[in-house]
Scaffold this motif. Structure first.
Motif, mmCIF file in Angstrom:
data_model
loop_
_atom_site.group_PDB
_atom_site.id
_atom_site.type_symbol
_atom_site.label_atom_id
_atom_site.label_comp_id
_atom_site.label_asym_id
_atom_site.label_seq_id
_atom_site.Cartn_x
_atom_site.Cartn_y
_atom_site.Cartn_z
ATOM 1 N N HIS A 182 0.820 -1.205 0.000
ATOM 2 C CA HIS A 182 0.000 0.000 0.000
ATOM 3 C C HIS A 182 0.861 1.265 0.000
ATOM 4 N N PHE A 183 2.140 1.093 0.258
ATOM 5 C CA PHE A 183 3.024 2.263 0.314
ATOM 6 C C PHE A 183 3.772 2.467 -0.999
ATOM 7 N N ALA A 184 3.071 2.235 -2.106
ATOM 8 C CA ALA A 184 3.669 2.502 -3.417
ATOM 9 C C ALA A 184 4.051 3.969 -3.558
ATOM 10 N N GLY A 189 8.202 8.112 -3.946
ATOM 11 C CA GLY A 189 8.904 9.196 -3.261
ATOM 12 C C GLY A 189 10.403 8.971 -3.230
ATOM 13 N N PHE A 190 10.810 7.749 -2.911
ATOM 14 C CA PHE A 190 12.244 7.441 -2.890
ATOM 15 C C PHE A 190 12.854 7.588 -4.284
ATOM 16 N N SER A 191 12.125 7.103 -5.299
ATOM 17 C CA SER A 191 12.673 7.126 -6.665
ATOM 18 C C SER A 191 12.870 8.553 -7.161
ATOM 19 N N LEU A 192 11.923 9.444 -6.878
ATOM 20 C CA LEU A 192 12.048 10.823 -7.331
ATOM 21 C C LEU A 192 12.998 11.624 -6.450
ATOM 22 N N ILE A 224 14.711 12.866 2.654
ATOM 23 C CA ILE A 224 13.499 12.334 3.286
ATOM 24 C C ILE A 224 12.359 13.345 3.196
ATOM 25 N N ALA A 225 12.659 14.632 3.391
ATOM 26 C CA ALA A 225 11.623 15.660 3.261
ATOM 27 C C ALA A 225 11.028 15.645 1.855
ATOM 28 N N SER A 226 11.882 15.492 0.842
ATOM 29 C CA SER A 226 11.407 15.439 -0.546
ATOM 30 C C SER A 226 10.574 14.186 -0.791
ATOM 31 N N TRP A 229 7.162 14.721 0.738
ATOM 32 C CA TRP A 229 6.429 15.663 -0.119
ATOM 33 C C TRP A 229 5.764 14.912 -1.273
ATOM 34 N N THR A 230 6.501 13.982 -1.884
ATOM 35 C CA THR A 230 5.953 13.174 -2.964
ATOM 36 C C THR A 230 4.787 12.326 -2.479
ATOM 37 N N VAL A 231 4.926 11.726 -1.284
ATOM 38 C CA VAL A 231 3.846 10.895 -0.741
ATOM 39 C C VAL A 231 2.568 11.725 -0.591
ATOM 40 N N ILE A 232 2.701 12.974 -0.154
ATOM 41 C CA ILE A 232 1.525 13.829 0.032
ATOM 42 C C ILE A 232 0.814 14.076 -1.290
#
Length: 357
Positions: A182-184, A189-192, A224-226, A229-232
């Motif tokens: 579920h945490f795709a 986020g990690f990839s970007l 990690i902040a970035s 941000w992507t997850v949001i």
């Protein structure tokens, strides 16, 4: 971004979105895969499906890739007081690289997810699904864009290629992550956000190496902040297709948290604020000149304050049950947060350069 990676048998094929109103038209025409407005309509007809495949209009996808790389470049410039001529050169190279990488990512995602795109109303008219681009053509396009990105690595420090390898692996895996977790959105986020490490390495700093170990903690904070941000913004994006995604068994943070999504996103925002604040303190601790005092006013006001305002408004005001609202806040909201982080870092770099520290 796409949120489909596995087909289940027995699902009826949806009807493409209709033009029942301006909002439905806008949503269907954007990342739905048939956008031909503006400059796209002036291109040769044979080019247009590939422009649509790469999501170049609007160019949100390119900037989603570029922003973390830009953060990393300016971060590296701040750490070592790089001259602006060199910084601009690296920004230009990574800007072009982001263009190629974004094209490759979108081509790869649509190639892997074509069967699922066909089952979702918003995406069932994307180029591969409707036959405007063949799978072979999409693969050739993807490989050509990847080669373009790799060619640019030849003119950057060797550490840039080392830093880019994890990103390639994660981006390769991402289309399948949505059937595993579920945490795709965190995988995305990690990839970007890995672009932060790539951008930092492109400035000649290798945070993972012993000789640059002082750069590791602030770089990780920015990374990690970035990622969060992507997850949001991608969780909000995922709500556009939540009904269809549930039917075909696709996992996402939107499906996982459902009515608890906004509290979850506000927690992520609090983490982002904490990480960006810690990042500022770490950089400030390395600055022993009078210019350091400007950091509080420039960085904290623009970057931290801008993220709180833009992301806070996005989470508070988006209507998660309305696909158009989700699209609107994704399309415009991420610019404000990305622009705030970029502007704060860049202004601090300008102030520092002008002050000679």
């Amino acid at each position: 971004m796409n949120h489909r990676s596995k087909e289940k048998k027995g699902n009826p094929k949806p009807v493409p979105p209709t033009s029942s109103g301006k909002e439905d038209d806008a949503l269907a025409q954007q990342y739905g895969g048939k956008h031909t407005g503006g400059w796209v309509g002036h291109l040769p007809a044979s080019w247009i499906p590939y422009i649509q495949l790469a999501r170049l209009s609007p160019p949100a996808g390119v900037f989603l890739v570029f922003f973390p790389h830009f953060f990393g470049v300016v971060h590296g410039a701040l750490l070592q007081g790089s001259p602006w001529e060199h910084t601009l050169q690296v920004v230009g190279l990574l800007g072009l690289g982001s263009f190629f990488v974004s094209n490759a990512i979108h081509g790869w995602n649509d190639l892997i997810d074509a069967d699922l795109d066909a089952l979702v109303a918003r995406t069932c008219q994307r180029p591969i699904v409707r036959g405007a681009v063949s799978p072979r053509g999409a693969l050739i396009f993807t490989v050509s864009q990847l080669l373009g990105a790799m060619a640019l690595l030849l003119v950057l420090p060797v550490g840039t290629s080392v830093a880019a390898l994890p990103s390639v692996v994660i981006n390769f895996y991402y289309p399948w992550s949505k059937r595993h977790t579920h945490f795709a959105q965190l995988v995305l986020g990690f990839s970007l956000a890995w672009g932060v490490f790539v951008g930092t390495a492109a400035m000649g700093i290798e945070p993972w190496a012993g000789h640059d170990s002082d750069a590791l903690v602030p770089t990780v904070c920015l990374f990690i902040a970035s990622s969060l941000w992507t997850v949001i913004y991608d969780t909000i994006y995922a709500f556009q297709d939540i009904v269809d995604d549930e039917k075909v068994g696709i996992k996402s943070t939107a499906i996982l948290f459902r009515s608890w999504t906004k509290p979850f996103l506000f927690v992520l925002l609090a983490c982002i604020v904490a990480l960006l604040t810690a990042y500022g303190e770490l950089l400030l601790s390395n600055n022993n000149t009078d210019a350091g005092s400007y950091f509080y006013y420039v960085y904290y006001l623009v970057t931290v304050g801008g993220c709180v305002t833009s992301l806070g408004a996005m989470v508070a005001m988006v209507n998660l049950s309305d696909p158009f609202s989700c699209w609107w806040w994704f399309r415009y909201g991420f610019w404000l947060a990305g622009g705030s982080i970029s502007a704060g870092l860049l202004l601090q770099y300008v102030v520092g350069t002008a002050s000679g520290y």
